[in-house]
Design a protein around this motif. Structure first.
Motif, PDB file in Angstrom:
ATOM      1  N   UNK A 154      25.874  76.546  51.315  1.00  0.00           N
ATOM      2  CA  UNK A 154      27.313  76.544  51.531  1.00  0.00           C
ATOM      3  C   UNK A 154      27.940  77.592  50.626  1.00  0.00           C
ATOM      4  N   UNK A 155      28.879  78.356  51.160  1.00  0.00           N
ATOM      5  CA  UNK A 155      29.651  79.287  50.334  1.00  0.00           C
ATOM      6  C   UNK A 155      31.129  78.984  50.522  1.00  0.00           C
ATOM      7  N   UNK A 156      31.892  79.182  49.452  1.00  0.00           N
ATOM      8  CA  UNK A 156      33.319  78.932  49.500  1.00  0.00           C
ATOM      9  C   UNK A 156      34.095  79.975  48.733  1.00  0.00           C
ATOM     10  N   UNK A 157      35.296  80.252  49.197  1.00  0.00           N
ATOM     11  CA  UNK A 157      36.226  81.173  48.531  1.00  0.00           C
ATOM     12  C   UNK A 157      37.551  80.433  48.446  1.00  0.00           C
ATOM     13  N   UNK A 158      37.900  79.982  47.241  1.00  0.00           N
ATOM     14  CA  UNK A 158      38.995  79.028  47.075  1.00  0.00           C
ATOM     15  C   UNK A 158      40.139  79.684  46.315  1.00  0.00           C
ATOM     16  N   UNK A 159      41.290  79.726  46.955  1.00  0.00           N
ATOM     17  CA  UNK A 159      42.488  80.268  46.341  1.00  0.00           C
ATOM     18  C   UNK A 159      43.513  79.197  46.088  1.00  0.00           C
ATOM     19  N   UNK A 160      44.729  79.625  45.835  1.00  0.00           N
ATOM     20  CA  UNK A 160      45.783  78.684  45.528  1.00  0.00           C
ATOM     21  C   UNK A 160      46.248  77.901  46.738  1.00  0.00           C
ATOM     22  N   UNK A 161      46.198  78.511  47.910  1.00  0.00           N
ATOM     23  CA  UNK A 161      46.688  77.868  49.137  1.00  0.00           C
ATOM     24  C   UNK A 161      45.559  77.438  50.048  1.00  0.00           C
TER      25      UNK A 161
ATOM     26  N   UNK B  14      52.625  94.395  41.341  1.00  0.00           N
ATOM     27  CA  UNK B  14      51.572  94.618  42.340  1.00  0.00           C
ATOM     28  C   UNK B  14      50.965  93.292  42.792  1.00  0.00           C
ATOM     29  N   UNK B  15      51.768  92.530  43.496  1.00  0.00           N
ATOM     30  CA  UNK B  15      51.375  91.246  44.064  1.00  0.00           C
ATOM     31  C   UNK B  15      52.384  90.923  45.153  1.00  0.00           C
ATOM     32  N   UNK B  16      52.116  89.843  45.896  1.00  0.00           N
ATOM     33  CA  UNK B  16      53.055  89.467  46.933  1.00  0.00           C
ATOM     34  C   UNK B  16      54.440  89.194  46.383  1.00  0.00           C
ATOM     35  N   UNK B  17      54.515  88.307  45.385  1.00  0.00           N
ATOM     36  CA  UNK B  17      55.794  88.025  44.749  1.00  0.00           C
ATOM     37  C   UNK B  17      56.361  89.221  44.014  1.00  0.00           C
ATOM     38  N   UNK B  18      55.485  90.069  43.491  1.00  0.00           N
ATOM     39  CA  UNK B  18      55.929  91.256  42.767  1.00  0.00           C
ATOM     40  C   UNK B  18      56.668  92.242  43.648  1.00  0.00           C
ATOM     41  N   UNK B  19      56.311  92.277  44.934  1.00  0.00           N
ATOM     42  CA  UNK B  19      57.008  93.182  45.854  1.00  0.00           C
ATOM     43  C   UNK B  19      58.486  92.809  45.960  1.00  0.00           C
ATOM     44  N   UNK B  20      58.774  91.520  45.995  1.00  0.00           N
ATOM     45  CA  UNK B  20      60.171  91.075  46.050  1.00  0.00           C
ATOM     46  C   UNK B  20      60.884  91.378  44.739  1.00  0.00           C
ATOM     47  N   UNK B  21      60.193  91.181  43.616  1.00  0.00           N
ATOM     48  CA  UNK B  21      60.772  91.492  42.314  1.00  0.00           C
ATOM     49  C   UNK B  21      61.099  92.984  42.217  1.00  0.00           C
TER      50      UNK B  21
ATOM     51  N   UNK C  94      24.988 105.885  41.729  1.00  0.00           N
ATOM     52  CA  UNK C  94      24.587 105.151  40.528  1.00  0.00           C
ATOM     53  C   UNK C  94      25.760 104.806  39.615  1.00  0.00           C
ATOM     54  N   UNK C  95      26.975 105.153  40.036  1.00  0.00           N
ATOM     55  CA  UNK C  95      28.154 104.900  39.202  1.00  0.00           C
ATOM     56  C   UNK C  95      28.818 103.585  39.602  1.00  0.00           C
ATOM     57  N   UNK C  96      29.577 102.982  38.686  1.00  0.00           N
ATOM     58  CA  UNK C  96      30.318 101.769  39.044  1.00  0.00           C
ATOM     59  C   UNK C  96      31.360 102.060  40.110  1.00  0.00           C
ATOM     60  N   UNK C  97      31.706 101.032  40.865  1.00  0.00           N
ATOM     61  CA  UNK C  97      32.818 101.092  41.808  1.00  0.00           C
ATOM     62  C   UNK C  97      33.912 100.153  41.305  1.00  0.00           C
ATOM     63  N   UNK C  98      35.147 100.457  41.660  1.00  0.00           N
ATOM     64  CA  UNK C  98      36.295  99.630  41.299  1.00  0.00           C
ATOM     65  C   UNK C  98      36.747  98.841  42.517  1.00  0.00           C
ATOM     66  N   UNK C  99      37.008  97.555  42.314  1.00  0.00           N
ATOM     67  CA  UNK C  99      37.546  96.685  43.358  1.00  0.00           C
ATOM     68  C   UNK C  99      38.865  96.138  42.837  1.00  0.00           C
ATOM     69  N   UNK C 100      39.941  96.409  43.545  1.00  0.00           N
ATOM     70  CA  UNK C 100      41.273  96.037  43.060  1.00  0.00           C
ATOM     71  C   UNK C 100      42.099  95.570  44.243  1.00  0.00           C
ATOM     72  N   UNK C 101      42.883  94.511  44.051  1.00  0.00           N
ATOM     73  CA  UNK C 101      43.607  94.006  45.197  1.00  0.00           C
ATOM     74  C   UNK C 101      44.821  93.173  44.869  1.00  0.00           C
ATOM     75  N   UNK C 102      45.996  93.548  45.391  1.00  0.00           N
ATOM     76  CA  UNK C 102      47.174  92.704  45.285  1.00  0.00           C
ATOM     77  C   UNK C 102      47.092  91.531  46.264  1.00  0.00           C
ATOM     78  N   UNK C 103      47.368  90.349  45.741  1.00  0.00           N
ATOM     79  CA  UNK C 103      47.443  89.141  46.553  1.00  0.00           C
ATOM     80  C   UNK C 103      48.447  88.225  45.896  1.00  0.00           C
ATOM     81  N   UNK C 104      48.049  86.983  45.625  1.00  0.00           N
ATOM     82  CA  UNK C 104      48.897  86.096  44.829  1.00  0.00           C
ATOM     83  C   UNK C 104      49.145  86.702  43.458  1.00  0.00           C
ATOM     84  N   UNK C 105      48.104  87.335  42.905  1.00  0.00           N
ATOM     85  CA  UNK C 105      48.205  88.131  41.681  1.00  0.00           C
ATOM     86  C   UNK C 105      47.597  89.489  41.960  1.00  0.00           C
ATOM     87  N   UNK C 106      47.115  90.146  40.910  1.00  0.00           N
ATOM     88  CA  UNK C 106      46.411  91.421  41.065  1.00  0.00           C
ATOM     89  C   UNK C 106      45.012  91.255  40.501  1.00  0.00           C
TER      90      UNK C 106
END
Length: 319
Positions: free
Chosen positions: A5-12, A191-198, A127-139
């Motif tokens: 079983x795999x799960x991805x659990x957020x605030x909602x 840089x988040x959902x709520x941040x866009x309104x701010x 062979x270099x690191x990659x960056x993963x970045x994403x605005x959602x509920x937070x950043x």
């Protein structure tokens, strides 16, 4: 591993799937508010598939927040989890808890060309690191490190809480508006959902206008419809996301590429592709050339967090 079983659990929402033969099956999205405990949510999910506790032998749950110890309290919902109780209720042999953005980062190893859109062309260094970045509920911010032999390591952190960078007089004026309200301005405050309104309200205040939009969705819709204040807001959002992403690439040496993830940016993908993101990303003075050939993708795949949880579980059990 017979069935997991795999799960991805957020605030909602809590997303669950079966993991079999390195593939997702039977993805379901449940509202966390509908269940008193994570055990009850998983039991409901399994029952919807005609499965009883004990049908899966291992599980990996990707959870928002730092993960360690016997107990875990979910950041943005009412759930709490005790490892021994969870395993006992669901008759699991193995339970792996990982940070949600660590799972997101590992999910990038499974994203196909059809699940991502090129925003900035370049050549990723394998062979270099990659960056993963994403605005959602937070950043969310994480690094993805290639270990060789098809193995990967995700390095989660709290990069969304770095100070918001300021690069010109207009941004300084907006920052002052934000500072007057917040006292300390973090990247995810904008840089988040709520941040866009701010940010929209700060843009209005700087222009001496009365805000008329009351939700992030309204700001996005108004921008896509051509409202000039909303357009300026969304444009600044994209530029600031570029600045923060570029700063992280410099810090990590992330010449393996940048993946923009989360639920916010795909809602205005065409606007984002044409925005000043690339300018904000690469405008680093004497180091601009360092970022000029780093590729950036917008991830549009449906369930990269679940995919990453499956990758994490396979690697953990292999060790």
């Amino acid at each position: 591993m017979r069935l997991a079983l795999v799960g991805d659990i957020g605030g909602t929402n809590a997303r669950f799937a079966l993991w079999r033969d390195s593939r997702l099956e039977s993805v379901r999205v449940l509202a966390a508010a509908d269940f008193a405990t994570p055990e009850m949510a998983v039991e409901y999910y399994l029952a919807s598939l005609g499965l009883a506790p004990g049908s899966v032998e291992a599980a990996c749950l990707a959870c928002a927040g730092p993960v360690k110890g016997e107990q875990f309290t979910f950041t943005n919902n009412h759930w709490r989890l005790t490892r021994s109780d969870f395993c006992g209720a669901l008759q699991l042999d193995e339970l792996l808890l990982i940070n949600d953005f660590a799972a997101m980062a590992l999910g990038m190893t499974r994203v196909s060309e059809t699940g991502r859109r090129m925003i900035c062309a370049g050549e990723a260094e394998p062979d270099a690191p990659a960056l993963v970045i994403g605005p959602g509920t937070g950043l969310g911010v994480a690094a993805l490190l290639p270990l060789g032999g098809g193995n990967w390591r995700a390095l989660p952190g709290e990069g969304g809480h770095v100070d918001l960078p300021v690069a010109d007089a207009h941004e300084a004026a907006l920052w002052q508006m934000l500072f007057a309200q917040l006292g300390h301005v973090r990247a995810e405050d904008v840089l988040s959902g709520g941040g866009l309104l701010l940010l929209y309200r700060a843009v209005c205040a700087l222009a001496g206008l009365m805000p008329r939009l009351v939700s992030p969705a309204e700001v996005t819709a108004a921008a896509l419809a051509g409202d000039h204040v909303a357009v300026a807001t969304l444009e600044q959002f994209c530029v600031w996301l570029g600045r923060v992403a570029g700063n992280n690439v410099l810090t990590l040496g992330a010449r393996g590429g940048v993946y923009i993830v989360g639920g916010v940016v795909p809602r205005f993908a065409d606007f984002f592709a044409a925005s000043g993101f690339a300018r904000g990303f690469a405008s680093k003075g004497s180091m601009s050339g360092y970022l000029g050939d780093v590729p950036v993708w917008l991830v549009t795949a449906d369930y990269p967090g679940l995919e990453g949880a499956g990758v994490a579980l396979e690697q953990a059990l292999a060790r």
